[in-house]
Motif scaffolding. Structure first.
Motif, short mmCIF file in Angstrom:
data_model
loop_
_atom_site.label_atom_id
_atom_site.label_comp_id
_atom_site.label_asym_id
_atom_site.label_seq_id
_atom_site.Cartn_x
_atom_site.Cartn_y
_atom_site.Cartn_z
N GLY A 50 -70.18 30.55 27.18
CA GLY A 50 -71.28 29.34 28.08
C GLY A 50 -71.01 27.84 27.66
O GLY A 50 -70.95 27.19 27.74
N HIS A 61 -68.07 29.50 32.68
CA HIS A 61 -68.81 28.98 34.05
C HIS A 61 -70.05 29.66 34.34
O HIS A 61 -71.30 29.39 35.11
CB HIS A 61 -68.03 29.04 35.31
N HIS A 62 -70.88 30.00 33.33
CA HIS A 62 -71.99 31.09 33.80
C HIS A 62 -73.08 29.93 32.98
O HIS A 62 -74.29 30.40 33.28
CB HIS A 62 -71.75 32.38 32.75
N GLN A 63 -72.62 29.28 31.70
CA GLN A 63 -73.85 28.05 32.05
C GLN A 63 -74.65 27.39 32.53
O GLN A 63 -74.26 26.92 33.30
CB GLN A 63 -73.29 27.98 30.49
N LYS A 64 -75.89 27.73 32.47
CA LYS A 64 -77.09 26.56 33.26
C LYS A 64 -76.19 25.46 33.68
O LYS A 64 -75.88 24.31 32.30
CB LYS A 64 -78.18 26.71 32.16
N GLY A 65 -76.40 24.72 34.34
CA GLY A 65 -76.01 23.26 34.69
C GLY A 65 -74.54 23.28 35.35
O GLY A 65 -74.29 22.28 35.33
N PHE A 66 -73.90 24.14 35.29
CA PHE A 66 -72.81 23.94 35.16
C PHE A 66 -72.13 24.32 37.15
O PHE A 66 -72.64 24.68 37.71
CB PHE A 66 -71.83 25.61 35.38
N GLU A 67 -71.45 22.76 37.21
CA GLU A 67 -70.96 22.10 38.58
C GLU A 67 -69.48 22.42 38.70
O GLU A 67 -69.12 21.26 39.82
CB GLU A 67 -72.13 21.33 38.98
#
Length: 321
Positions: A50, A61-67
């Motif tokens: 994460g 790249h699975h974490q919330k907010g990844f852009e």
């Protein structure tokens, strides 16, 4: 050193990322787990954990907010994240080991960028569900996913240590395949760089409309297409088959359209039939698509080239309906 990625089913993006790191750190231990303590203690955590923080070896790249995305807008998965920071080093290492060439930093970076555009971004796109890199089940991502144990394997092995050991062995097989793909990609591009000067210095004949390459294995098409607008045909010597070839010059990489085709009367002919039409005794064949033909001797292929150019001139001079 320890490289950690997740256990369970693997994909091409995490296998590619691990392959890159193992090329650069071949003595590293590989662990597949989701245990937070092991992940936290790892030198590299790939596709798990994460966190995206290259400075601490974190490439998830699975974490919330990844852009995270390339400048082109293509999103990153773990393959692209690792390649972004280690691709140039990987290219330089492979060029040294497999092509015997030392690359300067800028050249290694350019080759890494090209490999990203040709391969890595498609692994990322496939992983995030944005695209496939080939139809059906034969895109690279699908091929690598095929190394995962099937339900029949899992039924046979159960869901304990034996099954995980088998899955890890399959993951290493997938990593080995992707390593070979990387090696080939680097060797091809290093060879193309080295070939450029030889192609530029090749003999130009027939008023600039014919190029002769002594070594037909040289990758010449990009140089001729971009830098030699007058060249209509390329003749070369095929060392492996000990015969001479004549090639058309494609207009682009997107289709088979050529600046000029070989004569229509040659299409699909071989040996005596082609010799009868061309008057060249050692003529070998002409592809039905009229983009390549052969003769045993240099004199034979030169005559076929002259005939092909004469046909181009005849067609250009013919009145249009």
């Amino acid at each position: 050193m320890r490289i950690v990625t997740h256990g369970g089913k693997f994909h091409a993006d995490d296998a590619w990322a691990v392959a890159v790191l193992l090329i650069l750190f071949p003595e590293a231990e590989l662990v597949r787990t989701r245990d937070p303590a092991i992940i936290e203690a790892a030198d590299f955590a790939v596709d798990v954990g994460g966190i995206w923080d290259p400075a601490t070896g974190r490439f998830d790249h699975h974490q919330k907010g990844f852009e995270g995305a390339r400048q082109s807008g293509v999103p990153y998965a773990s393959a692209g994240l690792v390649w972004r920071d280690y691709g140039a080093r990987c290219v330089a290492a492979l060029a040294e080991a497999h092509a015997g060439r030392s690359l300067d930093e800028d050249t290694a970076r350019q080759l890494a960028y090209a490999i990203d555009a040709d391969i890595v971004q498609y692994l990322d796109l496939s992983d995030v569900g944005a695209a496939k890199n080939a139809p059906g089940g034969y895109g690279l991502s699908a091929v690598i996913s095929g190394y995962n144990p099937s339900w029949m394997d899992e039924q046979r092995l159960g869901y304990g240590p034996d099954a995980e050991a088998y899955r890890t062995a399959q993951f290493r097989r997938a990593v080995a395949v992707l390593t070979d793909i990387m090696v080939n990609a680097v060797k091809y591009r290093v060879g193309a760089l080295l070939a450029v000067e030889q192609v530029r210095g090749a003999e130009v004949l027939e008023g600039g409309r014919l190029l002769f390459l002594k070594n037909g294995a040289l990758p010449w098409s990009a140089v001729v297409r971009k830098e030699m607008p007058k060249v209509l045909f390329v003749i070369s010597y095929n060392m492996a088959e000990q015969r001479h070839m004549i090639h058309t010059v494609s207009v682009s990489t997107e289709n088979f359209d050529a600046r000029a085709d070989l004569p229509e009367a040659w299409a699909g002919l071989r040996d005596a039939d082609l010799a009868a039409v061309t008057g060249v005794p050692d003529a070998g064949f002409c592809h039905n698509g009229r983009f390549i033909a052969s003769a045993k001797s240099y004199e034979g292929i030169r005559e076929m080239a002259r005939l092909a150019l004469a046909e181009v001139d005849r067609l250009a001079a013919a009145p249009t309906a």
